[in-house]
Motif scaffolding. Structure first.
Motif, PDB file in Angstrom:
ATOM      1  N   GLN A 159       0.982  -1.070   0.071  1.00  0.00           N
ATOM      2  CA  GLN A 159       0.015   0.200   0.158  1.00  0.00           C
ATOM      3  C   GLN A 159       0.835   1.133  -0.129  1.00  0.00           C
ATOM      4  N   THR A 160       0.512   2.235  -0.895  1.00  0.00           N
ATOM      5  CA  THR A 160       1.046   3.403  -0.788  1.00  0.00           C
ATOM      6  C   THR A 160       0.173   4.618  -0.395  1.00  0.00           C
ATOM      7  N   PRO A 161       0.795   5.736  -0.014  1.00  0.00           N
ATOM      8  CA  PRO A 161      -0.241   6.893   0.386  1.00  0.00           C
ATOM      9  C   PRO A 161      -1.385   7.280  -0.408  1.00  0.00           C
ATOM     10  N   GLY A 162      -2.725   7.065  -0.064  1.00  0.00           N
ATOM     11  CA  GLY A 162      -3.599   7.584  -0.773  1.00  0.00           C
ATOM     12  C   GLY A 162      -4.290   6.184  -1.658  1.00  0.00           C
ATOM     13  N   LYS A 163      -3.648   5.208  -1.719  1.00  0.00           N
ATOM     14  CA  LYS A 163      -4.120   4.115  -2.699  1.00  0.00           C
ATOM     15  C   LYS A 163      -4.437   2.926  -1.860  1.00  0.00           C
ATOM     16  N   GLU A 164      -5.075   2.040  -2.677  1.00  0.00           N
ATOM     17  CA  GLU A 164      -5.945   0.734  -2.065  1.00  0.00           C
ATOM     18  C   GLU A 164      -4.506  -0.146  -1.649  1.00  0.00           C
ATOM     19  N   ARG A 165      -4.897  -1.106  -0.940  1.00  0.00           N
ATOM     20  CA  ARG A 165      -3.990  -2.290  -0.693  1.00  0.00           C
ATOM     21  C   ARG A 165      -4.044  -3.127  -1.755  1.00  0.00           C
ATOM     22  N   LEU A 166      -2.841  -3.453  -2.635  1.00  0.00           N
ATOM     23  CA  LEU A 166      -2.715  -4.325  -3.636  1.00  0.00           C
ATOM     24  C   LEU A 166      -2.217  -5.494  -3.249  1.00  0.00           C
ATOM     25  N   ASP A 203       8.202  -0.784  -6.288  1.00  0.00           N
ATOM     26  CA  ASP A 203       8.017  -1.776  -5.263  1.00  0.00           C
ATOM     27  C   ASP A 203       7.918  -0.960  -4.043  1.00  0.00           C
ATOM     28  N   THR A 204       8.471   0.203  -3.872  1.00  0.00           N
ATOM     29  CA  THR A 204       8.306   0.909  -2.390  1.00  0.00           C
ATOM     30  C   THR A 204       6.809   1.140  -1.987  1.00  0.00           C
ATOM     31  N   GLY A 205       6.590   0.661  -0.540  1.00  0.00           N
ATOM     32  CA  GLY A 205       5.335   1.039   0.004  1.00  0.00           C
ATOM     33  C   GLY A 205       5.379   0.334   1.333  1.00  0.00           C
TER      34      GLY A 205
END
Length: 125
Positions: free
Chosen positions: A38-45, A89-91
């Motif tokens: 998950q990255t800021p403001g995004k859904e968990r993938l 791949d950062t998150g």
């Protein structure tokens, strides 16, 4: 079941990291444990998942050939070996547990629970 992710850190592009998901409680052969990013403001993938029985894995297309998920039933852990890391791949990486009706590795985050705290992976270019 409670899960705790660890192993994140800062690494240069092309490097490797190994994440570990430690489970407390009873995990059965009907369970699936998966890693999500998950990255800021995004859904968990979905990134990768494994059947606790050990007879099935699944990977997101973006990580195939670079990441490997494994589980150790004696230690109650599910590890994610990440090689050839890329900045994308950062998150924050989270592990979750599910019990799919048909036993397959499912990729929808809402069908998982016991997320616990994530571990941050930062890949610099």
């Amino acid at each position: 079941v409670q899960l705790q992710a660890s192993g994140g850190g800062l690494v240069q592009a092309g490097g490797s990291l190994r994440l570990s998901c430690a489970a407390s409680g009873n995990i059965t052969a009907k369970n699936v444990i998966s890693w999500f990013r998950q990255t800021p403001g995004k859904e968990r993938l979905f990134v990768a998942g494994i059947r606790w029985s050990g007879d099935g894995t699944k990977y997101a297309d973006s990580v195939k050939g670079r990441f490997t998920i494994s589980r150790d039933t004696a230690k109650n852990t599910a590890d994610l070996q990440m090689n050839s890391l890329k900045p994308e791949d950062t998150g924050d990486y989270y592990c979750g547990v599910s019990m799919p009706l048909l036993g397959e590795v499912i990729t929808a985050a809402p069908l998982y629970w016991s997320w616990g705290q994530g571990t941050l992976v930062t890949v610099s270019s």
